[in-house]
Enzyme design. Structure first.
Site, PDB file in Angstrom:
ATOM      1  N   PRO A 100       0.819  -1.222   0.000  1.00 47.46           N
ATOM      2  CG  PRO A 100      -0.841  -1.564   1.604  1.00 47.46           C
ATOM      3  CD  PRO A 100       0.483  -2.090   1.152  1.00 47.46           C
ATOM      4  CE1 TYR A 101       5.443   5.463   2.889  1.00 49.04           C
ATOM      5  CE2 TYR A 101       7.021   4.461   1.377  1.00 49.04           C
ATOM      6  CZ  TYR A 101       6.656   5.493   2.219  1.00 49.04           C
ATOM      7  OH  TYR A 101       7.485   6.574   2.390  1.00 49.04           O
ATOM      8  CB  ILE A 102       4.888   0.399  -3.241  1.00 49.44           C
ATOM      9  CG1 ILE A 102       6.105  -0.054  -2.423  1.00 49.44           C
ATOM     10  CG2 ILE A 102       5.238   0.470  -4.722  1.00 49.44           C
ATOM     11  CD1 ILE A 102       6.533  -1.477  -2.684  1.00 49.44           C
TER      12      ILE A 102
ATOM     13  CB  SER B 188       0.101   5.515  -0.931  1.00 47.87           C
ATOM     14  OG  SER B 188       1.343   5.417  -0.250  1.00 47.87           O
ATOM     15  CE  LYS B 189       4.888   8.395   0.802  1.00 52.41           C
ATOM     16  NZ  LYS B 189       4.651   9.805   1.203  1.00 52.41           N
TER      17      LYS B 189
END
Length: 254
Positions: free
Chosen positions: A158-160, A162-163
């Site tokens: 999710p971090y990947i 989102s960024k």
């Protein structure tokens, strides 16, 4: 380190996620560069202490507690910044979060939603009101993405995602340059912060592993990231629009 003397002289700057890490470093760097700052984050005690520290040093700093994942709170924070500073011509959308990396098929939906709410919706919530506030006189916005927004890293999925989305929002807003507002992003590599320290504590040896992925094999000081954001917000970057600038020790050059 970039010479920041007068780089942001007279600027009226909003910084989100300002209570620690890159955001707190940006508060100090922007003030040292001549800006008045309005700090936003969820943690009142840390935020108030930082604002007080800056005022004690003779800088112009104020703050408001807000969760930028909530549209109403983000709108109110931008409005408070405009009122307190007498306008807005610089913004650093830095607020972000992550979760412990696990295989995608085991990832809880709530973790995905939580990361996207802060990192993507939070950037959107702030940027739309910052743009509106800057339209009369122009300005500059920097969104904080990550090397994880450019390449897949050991971070959580999710971090990947989102960024990557933050970079997409940045490009989508590039057209505002015709109206005097430059929008860019930075993509930091491994940087010392509370979030990263927790991740390193949970994964012994990870920091050294990440260091070896970049030609400059060390963990960045948050001031180095903040200095890059300050440069992008300044007139020194007057022809930089819709760009994502890696500040990663060469990680994405490999």
């Amino acid at each position: 380190m970039v010479n920041i003397n007068n780089l942001l002289a007279g600027r009226k700057a909003l910084i989100t996620g300002a209570s620690s890490g890159i955001g707190a470093a940006a508060a100090r760097v922007f003030c040292e560069a001549g800006a008045s700052v309005f700090l936003v984050a969820r943690r009142d005690n840390e935020l108030a202490a930082l604002a007080a520290e800056l005022r004690n040093l003779g800088f112009d700093a104020d703050h408001a507690v807000a969760d930028v994942a909530h549209p109403g709170e983000a709108k109110a924070a931008v409005e408070a910044a405009v009122e307190r500073l007498g306008g807005l011509d610089a913004a650093f959308n830095n607020a972000g979060t992550s979760v412990v990396p696990v295989p995608m098929h085991l990832m809880d939906d709530a973790d995905f939603e939580g990361v996207m709410a802060v990192n993507v919706r939070g950037t959107w919530n702030c940027m739309k009101h910052e743009l509106a506030a800057m339209l009369p006189g122009g300005g500059a916005i920097v969104n904080n993405s990550s090397v994880a927004g450019l390449v897949a890293t050991p971070a959580a999925a999710p971090y990947i995602a989102s960024k990557h989305a933050v970079i997409g929002l940045t490009k989508a807003a590039a057209g505002y340059a015709a109206q005097g507002i430059r929008v860019n992003a930075i993509a930091p590599g491994t940087t010392r912060s509370e979030m990263m320290d927790r991740w390193f504590d949970l994964n012994p040896g990870l920091e050294e592993e990440l260091r070896t992925m970049a030609p400059l094999p060390r963990t960045a000081d948050p001031r180095e990231i903040a200095a890059a954001a300050a440069w992008l917000l300044s007139d020194q970057a007057s022809f930089v629009v819709g760009a994502t600038v890696p500040v990663d020790g060469g990680w994405t050059a490999r």
